[in-house]
Design a protein around this motif. Structure first.
Motif, PDB file in Angstrom:
ATOM      1  N   THR A  23      -0.711 -15.524  -0.248  1.00  0.00           N
ATOM      2  CA  THR A  23      -1.015 -14.248   0.276  1.00  0.00           C
ATOM      3  C   THR A  23       0.119 -13.317   0.420  1.00  0.00           C
ATOM      4  OG1 THR A  23      -0.909 -15.042   2.531  1.00  0.00           O
ATOM      5  CG2 THR A  23      -2.995 -15.326   1.258  1.00  0.00           C
ATOM      6  N   GLY A  24       1.072 -13.975   0.418  1.00  0.00           N
ATOM      7  CA  GLY A  24       2.336 -12.970   0.707  1.00  0.00           C
ATOM      8  C   GLY A  24       2.751 -12.208  -0.679  1.00  0.00           C
ATOM      9  N   ILE A  25       2.032 -12.414  -1.855  1.00  0.00           N
ATOM     10  CA  ILE A  25       2.212 -11.440  -2.913  1.00  0.00           C
ATOM     11  C   ILE A  25       1.632 -10.152  -2.957  1.00  0.00           C
ATOM     12  CG2 ILE A  25       1.855 -11.237  -5.423  1.00  0.00           C
ATOM     13  CD1 ILE A  25       2.213 -14.330  -5.634  1.00  0.00           C
ATOM     14  N   PRO A  26       0.357 -10.254  -2.387  1.00  0.00           N
ATOM     15  CA  PRO A  26      -0.404  -8.837  -2.247  1.00  0.00           C
ATOM     16  C   PRO A  26       0.098  -8.285  -1.068  1.00  0.00           C
ATOM     17  CG  PRO A  26      -2.052 -10.651  -1.633  1.00  0.00           C
ATOM     18  CD  PRO A  26      -0.746 -11.467  -2.393  1.00  0.00           C
ATOM     19  N   ALA A  27       0.688  -8.999   0.118  1.00  0.00           N
ATOM     20  CA  ALA A  27       1.102  -8.463   1.292  1.00  0.00           C
ATOM     21  C   ALA A  27       2.332  -7.426   0.979  1.00  0.00           C
ATOM     22  CB  ALA A  27       1.452  -9.482   2.409  1.00  0.00           C
ATOM     23  N   TYR A  28       3.152  -8.361  -0.083  1.00  0.00           N
ATOM     24  CA  TYR A  28       4.590  -7.382  -0.481  1.00  0.00           C
ATOM     25  C   TYR A  28       4.138  -6.252  -1.099  1.00  0.00           C
ATOM     26  CZ  TYR A  28       8.753  -6.626  -3.185  1.00  0.00           C
ATOM     27  OH  TYR A  28       9.528  -5.975  -3.563  1.00  0.00           O
ATOM     28  N   TYR A  29       3.405  -6.048  -2.074  1.00  0.00           N
ATOM     29  CA  TYR A  29       3.055  -4.792  -2.588  1.00  0.00           C
ATOM     30  C   TYR A  29       2.543  -3.817  -1.748  1.00  0.00           C
ATOM     31  CZ  TYR A  29       4.354  -6.735  -7.253  1.00  0.00           C
ATOM     32  OH  TYR A  29       5.002  -7.465  -8.130  1.00  0.00           O
ATOM     33  N   ILE A  30       1.595  -4.285  -0.504  1.00  0.00           N
ATOM     34  CA  ILE A  30       0.901  -3.530   0.279  1.00  0.00           C
ATOM     35  C   ILE A  30       1.727  -2.715   1.318  1.00  0.00           C
ATOM     36  CG2 ILE A  30      -0.852  -3.275   2.199  1.00  0.00           C
ATOM     37  CD1 ILE A  30      -2.386  -5.255   0.545  1.00  0.00           C
ATOM     38  N   PHE A  31       2.607  -3.760   1.860  1.00  0.00           N
ATOM     39  CA  PHE A  31       3.868  -3.085   3.057  1.00  0.00           C
ATOM     40  C   PHE A  31       4.964  -3.102   2.540  1.00  0.00           C
ATOM     41  CE2 PHE A  31       0.519  -5.949   5.047  1.00  0.00           C
ATOM     42  CZ  PHE A  31      -0.004  -5.289   5.921  1.00  0.00           C
ATOM     43  N   ILE A  32       5.560  -3.448   1.146  1.00  0.00           N
ATOM     44  CA  ILE A  32       6.832  -3.183   0.781  1.00  0.00           C
ATOM     45  C   ILE A  32       7.255  -2.468  -0.236  1.00  0.00           C
ATOM     46  CG2 ILE A  32       9.142  -4.316   0.665  1.00  0.00           C
ATOM     47  CD1 ILE A  32       8.169  -4.826   3.406  1.00  0.00           C
ATOM     48  N   TYR A  33       6.394  -2.847  -1.188  1.00  0.00           N
ATOM     49  CA  TYR A  33       6.553  -2.239  -2.355  1.00  0.00           C
ATOM     50  C   TYR A  33       6.265  -0.623  -2.957  1.00  0.00           C
ATOM     51  CZ  TYR A  33       6.803  -2.229  -7.533  1.00  0.00           C
ATOM     52  OH  TYR A  33       7.545  -1.597  -9.017  1.00  0.00           O
ATOM     53  N   PHE A  34       5.189  -0.417  -2.535  1.00  0.00           N
ATOM     54  CA  PHE A  34       4.543   0.965  -2.730  1.00  0.00           C
ATOM     55  C   PHE A  34       5.133   1.825  -1.600  1.00  0.00           C
ATOM     56  CE2 PHE A  34       0.804  -1.456  -4.115  1.00  0.00           C
ATOM     57  CZ  PHE A  34       1.074  -1.368  -5.465  1.00  0.00           C
ATOM     58  N   ASN A  35       5.839   3.105  -2.388  1.00  0.00           N
ATOM     59  CA  ASN A  35       6.446   3.911  -1.531  1.00  0.00           C
ATOM     60  C   ASN A  35       5.394   5.052  -0.820  1.00  0.00           C
ATOM     61  OD1 ASN A  35       9.026   3.250  -2.299  1.00  0.00           O
ATOM     62  ND2 ASN A  35       9.212   4.629  -4.054  1.00  0.00           N
ATOM     63  N   HIS A  36       4.305   5.112  -1.521  1.00  0.00           N
ATOM     64  CA  HIS A  36       3.265   5.870  -0.984  1.00  0.00           C
ATOM     65  C   HIS A  36       1.985   5.076  -0.418  1.00  0.00           C
ATOM     66  CE1 HIS A  36       5.369   9.342  -2.315  1.00  0.00           C
ATOM     67  NE2 HIS A  36       5.455   8.889  -3.518  1.00  0.00           N
ATOM     68  N   ARG A  37       2.087   4.574   0.603  1.00  0.00           N
ATOM     69  CA  ARG A  37       1.010   3.846   1.347  1.00  0.00           C
ATOM     70  C   ARG A  37      -0.418   4.609   1.485  1.00  0.00           C
ATOM     71  NH1 ARG A  37       5.478   1.633   5.526  1.00  0.00           N
ATOM     72  NH2 ARG A  37       6.155  -0.148   4.269  1.00  0.00           N
ATOM     73  N   PRO A  38      -1.335   3.898   1.488  1.00  0.00           N
ATOM     74  CA  PRO A  38      -2.573   4.744   2.021  1.00  0.00           C
ATOM     75  C   PRO A  38      -2.456   5.195   3.195  1.00  0.00           C
ATOM     76  CG  PRO A  38      -3.108   2.548   0.982  1.00  0.00           C
ATOM     77  CD  PRO A  38      -1.779   2.632   1.047  1.00  0.00           C
ATOM     78  N   LYS A  39      -2.978   6.395   3.310  1.00  0.00           N
ATOM     79  CA  LYS A  39      -2.935   7.273   4.745  1.00  0.00           C
ATOM     80  C   LYS A  39      -3.443   6.461   5.789  1.00  0.00           C
ATOM     81  CE  LYS A  39      -2.762  11.947   2.527  1.00  0.00           C
ATOM     82  NZ  LYS A  39      -3.504  13.403   2.696  1.00  0.00           N
ATOM     83  N   TRP A  40      -4.456   5.706   5.764  1.00  0.00           N
ATOM     84  CA  TRP A  40      -4.936   4.869   6.712  1.00  0.00           C
ATOM     85  C   TRP A  40      -4.114   3.828   7.186  1.00  0.00           C
ATOM     86  CZ3 TRP A  40      -5.455  -0.165   6.334  1.00  0.00           C
ATOM     87  CH2 TRP A  40      -5.586  -0.893   5.213  1.00  0.00           C
TER      88      TRP A  40
END
Length: 484
Positions: free
Chosen positions: A455-472
């Protein structure tokens, strides 16, 4: 008022020109930056390693090792082998610590060898699984032993154990949140209690052995009950008891002359700890048979009842204090790891905030509390031990694999201390052998642990990798930081 609360929490090292000494460690200023001084000498390094290793493991693991190894003789060999393997791993970490002079331990070395994604997966598994499970194991041992004098000779209700455990864990979190000074002072007292508990077992046990009490060592190497499938779990229990040799690498930046101090402290510490552990187990078998040891819910207490008479009531108290000391030390050290990871940008910024009056990383201390309480309520010591060990040794194996990888990808990296390649290769193979064979021995707990790490793989892309996180998500994270 909200702004005042936030300001009270935010205090970063280097944000002012003052020296801080609230934790008893001298700080120094270089080029406008406040840094910890190199105050960890050889003696202090040895005390860090020994004080972290000797905890609940020697009082929990003998039963698990004997159960899965199948005989007294094989169990003692497992204790010795785990000591040697831990030395191989510790020396491998010594090389990493002397060629990468950064604190952070596993996290830093995986980051250097395999990049930020793998480092985050390790950090994620630490945060939601490995560390909470480890704290739950130690806390359950504390709850078991602290209640033992009150219920002797009756059994302790499981609900009472978990209630005492929850109270002990909460008090440790509170102590680390309120005062670094008192945390350090209490840790000194608890370390003395820990050494007394070991001495109370070894000295009378050796006296019994010299008197000729050797009947429980007859047919010690009877292999009729030994099963290969159980050996990984036996090694898990043993390696858990030795775990802690890597904590000196968490403070590498503070070690005086690390090229000499780190490897020397590791060798001396592992020799002392291995001797203590083997002698303690020999002492157990001078008064208990294998069957009696397996039937005991508190091995050290049963030993004391057989040998020390009325004084036996003091043994569970000393053991409980030893467990409490390990709980206190782990919370202190791990909160600093999460604090550093937050400064690196891989955990929420709130975890790198320090209370302006109490000088404690309050958020980093409390981050493990909910997950630890959850695992405490739903698990028992041995299932948690197997679950935690799978993830812990999987990632430690990855760290040592990184050492081998860096030998070939960065051959010119300065290595003041260099171990023979045989050491990391043997340790790495052993780690992965135990991990993958345990999928057969205990598929449920190890499967859960593996799934959690993924589960750390999707967590990395959600919280770390993407510069533009979803507004919510931005709003949620922002509100969490402000409300804190």
């Amino acid at each position: 008022r909200l702004q005042t609360c936030v300001v009270m929490l935010i205090k970063r090292g280097g944000s002012n020109g003052h020296k801080a000494s609230s934790n008893g460690t001298e700080l120094k200023r270089e080029d406008g930056k406040v840094e910890l001084g190199k105050k960890v000498t050889l003696l202090r390094g040895i005390s860090i390693i020994i004080g972290t290793i000797i905890g609940a493991g020697i009082f929990i693991s003998p039963k698990g090792i004997l159960k899965h190894s199948g005989s007294v003789g094989v169990s003692l060999l497992v204790w010795i082998a785990c000591g040697v393997l831990s030395l191989f791993g510790a020396l491998s970490y010594a090389e990493l610590g002397t060629c990468m002079k950064k604190s952070g331990g596993h996290y830093t070395y995986i980051m250097e060898a395999f990049g930020p994604q793998m480092a985050f997966i390790r950090l994620w598994a630490d945060l939601i699984a490995i560390r909470p499970a480890g704290m739950a194991v130690i806390s359950l041992a504390f709850g078991q032993y602290i209640l033992e004098p009150l219920f002797m000779p009756c059994g302790i209700p499981p609900l009472a154990v978990k209630l005492a455990t929850a109270i002990g864990l909460t008090s440790v979190m509170y102590l680390n949140s309120m005062s670094v000074t008192w945390t350090a002072r209490i840790q000194i007292f608890l370390t003395v209690s820990k050494l007394l508990a070991i001495a109370i077992i070894i000295v009378p046990g050796m006296y019994q052995l010299f008197k000729g009490e050797t009947r429980h060592f007859e047919n010690a190497f009877d292999l009729s009950n030994v099963q290969l499938s159980g050996m990984p779990l036996a090694f898990y229990s043993g390696m858990y008891a030795y775990a802690g040799w890597f904590y000196l690498n968490f403070v590498t930046e503070e070690v005086d002359n690390p090229a000499r101090t780190v490897p020397l402290a590791i060798c001396i510490s592992m020799a002392i700890v291995t001797s203590c552990y083997v002698l303690t187990n020999v002492a157990y078998y001078t008064v208990m048979s294998a069957e009696e040891l397996l039937a005991s819910s508190a091995v050290a207490v049963t030993f004391a009842e057989r040998l020390l008479g009325n004084f036996s009531i003091a043994v569970p108290v000393f053991v409980a204090l030893s467990c409490y000391g390990t709980m206190n030390g782990c919370v202190f050290a791990l909160s600093r790891m999460f604090y550093v990871a937050s400064r690196e940008g891989q955990l929420p910024e709130v975890l790198s905030m320090i209370h302006v009056r109490r000088h404690t990383p309050l958020a980093a201390v409390l981050i493990m509390y909910p997950m630890t309480m959850l695992q405490l309520l739903v698990g028992d010591i041995y299932s948690l031990l197997n679950f935690m060990s799978f993830l812990r040794w999987l990632f430690i194996g990855v760290v040592v694999l990184g050492l081998i990888y860096l030998r070939y990808t960065k051959p010119d990296l300065p290595r003041p201390f260099k171990v023979p390649l045989f050491f990391p290769v043997v340790f790495c193979i052993t780690c992965f052998f135990m991990v993958f064979l345990s999928l057969y021995s205990d598929p449920v707990n190890t499967g859960i642990g593996f799934a959690i790490s993924l589960t750390g793989i999707p967590a990395y892309y959600i919280f770390i990798y993407f510069n533009h996180r979803p507004k919510w998500l931005q709003r949620t994270l922002g509100n969490t930081s402000l409300s804190y």
